[in-house]
Motif scaffolding. Structure first.
Motif, PDB file in Angstrom:
ATOM      1  N   GLY A   3      14.312  33.387  78.426  1.00  9.41           N
ATOM      2  CA  GLY A   3      14.420  33.493  76.981  1.00  9.41           C
ATOM      3  C   GLY A   3      14.523  34.917  76.497  1.00  9.41           C
ATOM      4  O   GLY A   3      14.466  35.871  77.277  1.00  9.41           O
ATOM      5  N   TRP A   4      14.691  35.017  75.199  1.00 11.77           N
ATOM      6  CA  TRP A   4      14.753  36.303  74.522  1.00 11.77           C
ATOM      7  C   TRP A   4      13.762  36.324  73.371  1.00 11.77           C
ATOM      8  O   TRP A   4      13.646  35.344  72.620  1.00 11.77           O
ATOM      9  CB  TRP A   4      16.153  36.562  73.975  1.00 11.77           C
ATOM     10  CG  TRP A   4      17.179  36.808  75.029  1.00 11.77           C
ATOM     11  CD1 TRP A   4      18.009  35.888  75.606  1.00 11.77           C
ATOM     12  CD2 TRP A   4      17.483  38.065  75.631  1.00 11.77           C
ATOM     13  NE1 TRP A   4      18.809  36.495  76.545  1.00 11.77           N
ATOM     14  CE2 TRP A   4      18.509  37.838  76.574  1.00 11.77           C
ATOM     15  CE3 TRP A   4      17.004  39.365  75.481  1.00 11.77           C
ATOM     16  CZ2 TRP A   4      19.051  38.861  77.345  1.00 11.77           C
ATOM     17  CZ3 TRP A   4      17.541  40.384  76.245  1.00 11.77           C
ATOM     18  CH2 TRP A   4      18.558  40.124  77.165  1.00 11.77           C
ATOM     19  N   PHE A   5      13.081  37.438  73.257  1.00 12.20           N
ATOM     20  CA  PHE A   5      12.188  37.703  72.138  1.00 12.20           C
ATOM     21  C   PHE A   5      12.639  39.008  71.506  1.00 12.20           C
ATOM     22  O   PHE A   5      13.395  39.769  72.101  1.00 12.20           O
ATOM     23  CB  PHE A   5      10.742  37.836  72.627  1.00 12.20           C
ATOM     24  CG  PHE A   5      10.108  36.551  73.061  1.00 12.20           C
ATOM     25  CD1 PHE A   5      10.502  35.919  74.239  1.00 12.20           C
ATOM     26  CD2 PHE A   5       9.121  35.952  72.305  1.00 12.20           C
ATOM     27  CE1 PHE A   5       9.926  34.729  74.649  1.00 12.20           C
ATOM     28  CE2 PHE A   5       8.523  34.763  72.697  1.00 12.20           C
ATOM     29  CZ  PHE A   5       8.927  34.148  73.877  1.00 12.20           C
TER      30      PHE A   5
ATOM     31  N   ARG B 194       6.016  40.747  67.942  1.00 13.15           N
ATOM     32  CA  ARG B 194       7.105  40.190  68.728  1.00 13.15           C
ATOM     33  C   ARG B 194       7.303  38.729  68.355  1.00 13.15           C
ATOM     34  O   ARG B 194       6.332  37.979  68.191  1.00 13.15           O
ATOM     35  CB  ARG B 194       6.784  40.306  70.217  1.00 13.15           C
ATOM     36  CG  ARG B 194       7.924  39.960  71.128  1.00 13.15           C
ATOM     37  CD  ARG B 194       7.584  40.250  72.580  1.00 13.15           C
ATOM     38  NE  ARG B 194       7.328  41.665  72.792  1.00 13.15           N
ATOM     39  CZ  ARG B 194       7.148  42.210  74.004  1.00 13.15           C
ATOM     40  NH1 ARG B 194       7.203  41.451  75.086  1.00 13.15           N
ATOM     41  NH2 ARG B 194       6.907  43.503  74.122  1.00 13.15           N
ATOM     42  N   GLU B 195       8.568  38.309  68.223  1.00 11.79           N
ATOM     43  CA  GLU B 195       8.856  36.934  67.844  1.00 11.79           C
ATOM     44  C   GLU B 195       9.886  36.332  68.790  1.00 11.79           C
ATOM     45  O   GLU B 195      10.726  37.011  69.357  1.00 11.79           O
ATOM     46  CB  GLU B 195       9.391  36.866  66.411  1.00 11.79           C
ATOM     47  CG  GLU B 195      10.708  37.555  66.183  1.00 11.79           C
ATOM     48  CD  GLU B 195      11.241  37.369  64.764  1.00 11.79           C
ATOM     49  OE1 GLU B 195      10.511  36.872  63.900  1.00 11.79           O
ATOM     50  OE2 GLU B 195      12.416  37.713  64.535  1.00 11.79           O
ATOM     51  N   PHE B 196       9.785  35.026  68.921  1.00  8.78           N
ATOM     52  CA  PHE B 196      10.704  34.272  69.753  1.00  8.78           C
ATOM     53  C   PHE B 196      12.088  34.234  69.121  1.00  8.78           C
ATOM     54  O   PHE B 196      12.224  34.105  67.900  1.00  8.78           O
ATOM     55  CB  PHE B 196      10.175  32.839  69.921  1.00  8.78           C
ATOM     56  CG  PHE B 196      11.137  31.899  70.544  1.00  8.78           C
ATOM     57  CD1 PHE B 196      11.850  31.004  69.761  1.00  8.78           C
ATOM     58  CD2 PHE B 196      11.339  31.892  71.913  1.00  8.78           C
ATOM     59  CE1 PHE B 196      12.742  30.125  70.326  1.00  8.78           C
ATOM     60  CE2 PHE B 196      12.237  31.012  72.487  1.00  8.78           C
ATOM     61  CZ  PHE B 196      12.940  30.124  71.693  1.00  8.78           C
TER      62      PHE B 196
ATOM     63  N   SER C  82      19.558  22.601  77.952  1.00  4.98           N
ATOM     64  CA  SER C  82      18.583  22.591  76.870  1.00  4.98           C
ATOM     65  C   SER C  82      18.379  24.010  76.364  1.00  4.98           C
ATOM     66  O   SER C  82      18.038  24.910  77.132  1.00  4.98           O
ATOM     67  CB  SER C  82      17.251  22.022  77.353  1.00  4.98           C
ATOM     68  OG  SER C  82      16.265  22.086  76.333  1.00  4.98           O
ATOM     69  N   THR C  83      18.632  24.199  75.084  1.00 12.03           N
ATOM     70  CA  THR C  83      18.431  25.505  74.460  1.00 12.03           C
ATOM     71  C   THR C  83      17.646  25.313  73.166  1.00 12.03           C
ATOM     72  O   THR C  83      17.736  24.262  72.520  1.00 12.03           O
ATOM     73  CB  THR C  83      19.752  26.202  74.136  1.00 12.03           C
ATOM     74  OG1 THR C  83      20.543  25.350  73.306  1.00 12.03           O
ATOM     75  CG2 THR C  83      20.535  26.526  75.401  1.00 12.03           C
ATOM     76  N   ILE C  84      16.877  26.304  72.825  1.00 11.35           N
ATOM     77  CA  ILE C  84      16.169  26.293  71.547  1.00 11.35           C
ATOM     78  C   ILE C  84      16.315  27.672  70.908  1.00 11.35           C
ATOM     79  O   ILE C  84      16.429  28.680  71.623  1.00 11.35           O
ATOM     80  CB  ILE C  84      14.678  25.932  71.704  1.00 11.35           C
ATOM     81  CG1 ILE C  84      13.988  26.804  72.746  1.00 11.35           C
ATOM     82  CG2 ILE C  84      14.501  24.462  72.042  1.00 11.35           C
ATOM     83  CD1 ILE C  84      12.498  26.576  72.854  1.00 11.35           C
ATOM     84  N   TYR C  85      16.317  27.678  69.583  1.00 11.65           N
ATOM     85  CA  TYR C  85      16.523  28.913  68.838  1.00 11.65           C
ATOM     86  C   TYR C  85      15.534  29.003  67.681  1.00 11.65           C
ATOM     87  O   TYR C  85      15.144  27.994  67.084  1.00 11.65           O
ATOM     88  CB  TYR C  85      17.935  28.970  68.258  1.00 11.65           C
ATOM     89  CG  TYR C  85      19.035  28.994  69.295  1.00 11.65           C
ATOM     90  CD1 TYR C  85      19.634  27.817  69.730  1.00 11.65           C
ATOM     91  CD2 TYR C  85      19.472  30.203  69.832  1.00 11.65           C
ATOM     92  CE1 TYR C  85      20.643  27.835  70.682  1.00 11.65           C
ATOM     93  CE2 TYR C  85      20.485  30.239  70.775  1.00 11.65           C
ATOM     94  CZ  TYR C  85      21.059  29.047  71.201  1.00 11.65           C
ATOM     95  OH  TYR C  85      22.053  29.076  72.143  1.00 11.65           O
ATOM     96  N   ALA C  86      15.188  30.216  67.353  1.00 14.84           N
ATOM     97  CA  ALA C  86      14.454  30.443  66.115  1.00 14.84           C
ATOM     98  C   ALA C  86      15.391  30.177  64.945  1.00 14.84           C
ATOM     99  O   ALA C  86      16.609  30.396  65.037  1.00 14.84           O
ATOM    100  CB  ALA C  86      13.942  31.880  66.066  1.00 14.84           C
TER     101      ALA C  86
END
Length: 120
Positions: free
Chosen positions: A33-35, A43-45, A55-59
């Motif tokens: 992932g990337w933060f 720091r935020e996701f 499977s991907t998730i995003y802020a």
């Protein structure tokens, strides 16, 4: 020894694009992932991806503009950032980990970060 090395940061004008890369060595991870961390903020996701890439998730703040992908043959994860805004200015960190009981991701390793600056 596990290492995560980011690259691809830089200065870009608002509306522009950048692609960040993170090369992992030492082992593979089911989740990468990337933060990001903006000056003076926590720091935020930003985004995460499964081993298969299925499977991907995003802020919410990056959804529709950023795309995370991975190349397992190269053990590398990417973050394509489009339509960049000044508020995307931050240090971007790559992270690697695995799913744990409860369905959350345990982030075990972190890169050193790469700086992204978006000018208005």
């Amino acid at each position: 020894q596990v290492q995560l090395v980011e690259s691809g940061g830089g200065l870009v004008q608002a509306g522009g694009s950048l692609r960040l890369s993170c090369a992992a060595s030492g082992r593979t991870f089911s989740r990468m992932g990337w933060f990001r961390q903006a000056p003076g903020k926590e720091r935020e996701f930003a985004a995460a991806i499964s081993w298969s890439g299925g499977s991907t998730i995003y802020a919410d703040s990056v959804k529709g503009r950023f795309t995370i992908s991975r190349d397992n043959a190269k053990n590398t994860v990417y973050l394509q950032m489009n339509a960049l805004k000044p508020e995307d200015t931050a240090d971007y960190y790559c992270a690697a980990g695995n799913m744990v009981v409860g369905g959350t991701i345990s982030w075990s390793y972190w890169g050193q970060g790469t700086q992204v600056t978006v000018s208005s």
